[in-house]
Design a protein around this motif. Structure first.
Motif, short mmCIF file in Angstrom:
data_model
loop_
_atom_site.label_atom_id
_atom_site.label_comp_id
_atom_site.label_asym_id
_atom_site.label_seq_id
_atom_site.Cartn_x
_atom_site.Cartn_y
_atom_site.Cartn_z
N ARG A 18 -14.79 128.47 11.72
CA ARG A 18 -14.62 127.09 12.14
C ARG A 18 -14.69 126.14 10.94
O ARG A 18 -13.85 125.26 10.78
N ARG A 19 -15.65 126.38 10.06
CA ARG A 19 -15.77 125.53 8.88
C ARG A 19 -14.59 125.69 7.93
O ARG A 19 -14.13 124.73 7.32
N TRP A 20 -14.11 126.94 7.77
CA TRP A 20 -12.96 127.17 6.91
C TRP A 20 -11.76 126.41 7.44
O TRP A 20 -11.05 125.73 6.67
N LYS A 21 -11.52 126.48 8.74
CA LYS A 21 -10.41 125.74 9.34
C LYS A 21 -10.57 124.24 9.13
O LYS A 21 -9.60 123.55 8.82
N GLU A 22 -11.78 123.76 9.29
CA GLU A 22 -12.04 122.33 9.11
C GLU A 22 -11.79 121.91 7.67
O GLU A 22 -11.16 120.90 7.41
N GLU A 23 -12.28 122.71 6.72
CA GLU A 23 -12.11 122.38 5.30
C GLU A 23 -10.66 122.45 4.85
O GLU A 23 -10.26 121.75 3.91
N HIS A 24 -9.86 123.29 5.47
CA HIS A 24 -8.47 123.49 5.06
C HIS A 24 -7.47 122.93 6.06
O HIS A 24 -6.28 123.24 5.99
N ALA A 25 -7.93 122.09 6.98
CA ALA A 25 -7.08 121.57 8.05
C ALA A 25 -5.86 120.82 7.51
O ALA A 25 -4.75 120.99 8.02
N GLU A 26 -6.05 120.02 6.48
CA GLU A 26 -4.93 119.24 5.94
C GLU A 26 -3.86 120.16 5.36
O GLU A 26 -2.67 119.99 5.64
N PHE A 27 -4.27 121.15 4.58
CA PHE A 27 -3.31 122.09 4.01
C PHE A 27 -2.58 122.85 5.11
O PHE A 27 -1.36 123.01 5.06
N ILE A 28 -3.32 123.32 6.10
CA ILE A 28 -2.72 124.08 7.20
C ILE A 28 -1.70 123.23 7.94
O ILE A 28 -0.60 123.70 8.26
N GLN A 29 -2.04 121.98 8.18
CA GLN A 29 -1.13 121.08 8.88
C GLN A 29 0.16 120.88 8.08
O GLN A 29 1.26 120.95 8.62
N VAL A 30 0.04 120.64 6.79
CA VAL A 30 1.20 120.45 5.93
C VAL A 30 2.04 121.72 5.87
O VAL A 30 3.26 121.69 6.01
N TYR A 31 1.40 122.87 5.67
CA TYR A 31 2.10 124.14 5.59
C TYR A 31 2.86 124.42 6.89
O TYR A 31 4.04 124.79 6.86
N ASN A 32 2.20 124.22 8.01
CA ASN A 32 2.85 124.49 9.29
C ASN A 32 4.02 123.54 9.54
O ASN A 32 5.04 123.94 10.11
N ARG A 33 3.89 122.30 9.10
CA ARG A 33 5.00 121.35 9.24
C ARG A 33 6.19 121.81 8.40
O ARG A 33 7.33 121.75 8.84
N ILE A 34 5.93 122.31 7.20
CA ILE A 34 7.01 122.82 6.34
C ILE A 34 7.68 124.02 7.00
O ILE A 34 8.91 124.12 7.03
N VAL A 35 6.89 124.94 7.56
CA VAL A 35 7.45 126.12 8.22
C VAL A 35 8.30 125.70 9.42
O VAL A 35 9.38 126.25 9.65
N GLU A 36 7.84 124.71 10.18
CA GLU A 36 8.60 124.25 11.35
C GLU A 36 9.92 123.61 10.95
O GLU A 36 10.93 123.79 11.63
N THR A 37 9.95 122.88 9.85
CA THR A 37 11.17 122.20 9.45
C THR A 37 12.09 123.04 8.57
O THR A 37 13.30 122.97 8.69
N GLU A 38 11.50 123.87 7.70
CA GLU A 38 12.30 124.63 6.73
C GLU A 38 12.33 126.13 6.99
O GLU A 38 13.06 126.85 6.34
N GLY A 39 11.47 126.59 7.89
CA GLY A 39 11.38 128.02 8.14
C GLY A 39 10.39 128.67 7.20
O GLY A 39 9.78 128.03 6.34
N VAL A 40 10.21 129.97 7.36
CA VAL A 40 9.27 130.72 6.54
C VAL A 40 9.79 130.82 5.12
O VAL A 40 10.97 131.14 4.91
N PRO A 41 8.94 130.56 4.11
CA PRO A 41 9.39 130.68 2.73
C PRO A 41 9.95 132.08 2.45
O PRO A 41 9.42 133.08 2.91
N LEU A 42 11.04 132.13 1.72
CA LEU A 42 11.70 133.38 1.32
C LEU A 42 12.25 134.18 2.49
O LEU A 42 12.54 135.37 2.37
N ALA A 43 12.41 133.55 3.65
CA ALA A 43 12.89 134.26 4.86
C ALA A 43 14.26 134.88 4.65
O ALA A 43 14.55 135.94 5.20
N GLU A 44 15.07 134.28 3.82
CA GLU A 44 16.42 134.80 3.62
C GLU A 44 16.43 136.15 2.91
O GLU A 44 17.39 136.90 2.97
N TRP A 45 15.32 136.50 2.26
CA TRP A 45 15.24 137.79 1.58
C TRP A 45 14.46 138.84 2.37
O TRP A 45 14.22 139.94 1.87
#
Length: 92
Positions: A62-89
């Motif tokens: 729970r604390r790890w999620k709380e401490e990294h919530a901003e990064f997780i939110q940004v990463y998930n937004r990137i995945v939703e808009t751009e897809g998984v990094p390196l997915a084409e390979w």
């Protein structure tokens, strides 16, 4: 893959495999529950250790999620808009 659980689960699993020693301690437990547990043959020390270990694991997660919530939110937004990094390979 969303990053909600992957990294901290791996880290916690690695820590769980570490060898730990035991230390005697005093606990205050409800008398009726203690009597019933003993009657049922439940190992009180083991039950308390397992419950506390699980509680610690969940609190760390729970604390790890709380401490990294901003990064997780940004990463998930990137995945939703751009897809998984390196997915084409990917070959699977």
């Amino acid at each position: 893959m969303r990053m909600d659980n992957a990294l901290f689960i791996w880290r916690l699993e690695m820590q769980a495999h570490a060898v730990s020693s035991k230390k005697a301690t005093n606990l205050s437990l409800s008398a009726d529950v203690l009597v019933e547990a003993k009657r049922l043959g439940i190992n009180i020390s083991q039950a308390c250790d397992e419950f506390l270990r699980d509680l610690v694991r969940r609190e760390r997660a729970r604390r790890w999620k709380e401490e990294h919530a901003e990064f997780i939110q940004v990463y998930n937004r990137i995945v939703e808009t751009e897809g998984v990094p390196l997915a084409e390979w990917r070959s699977f």
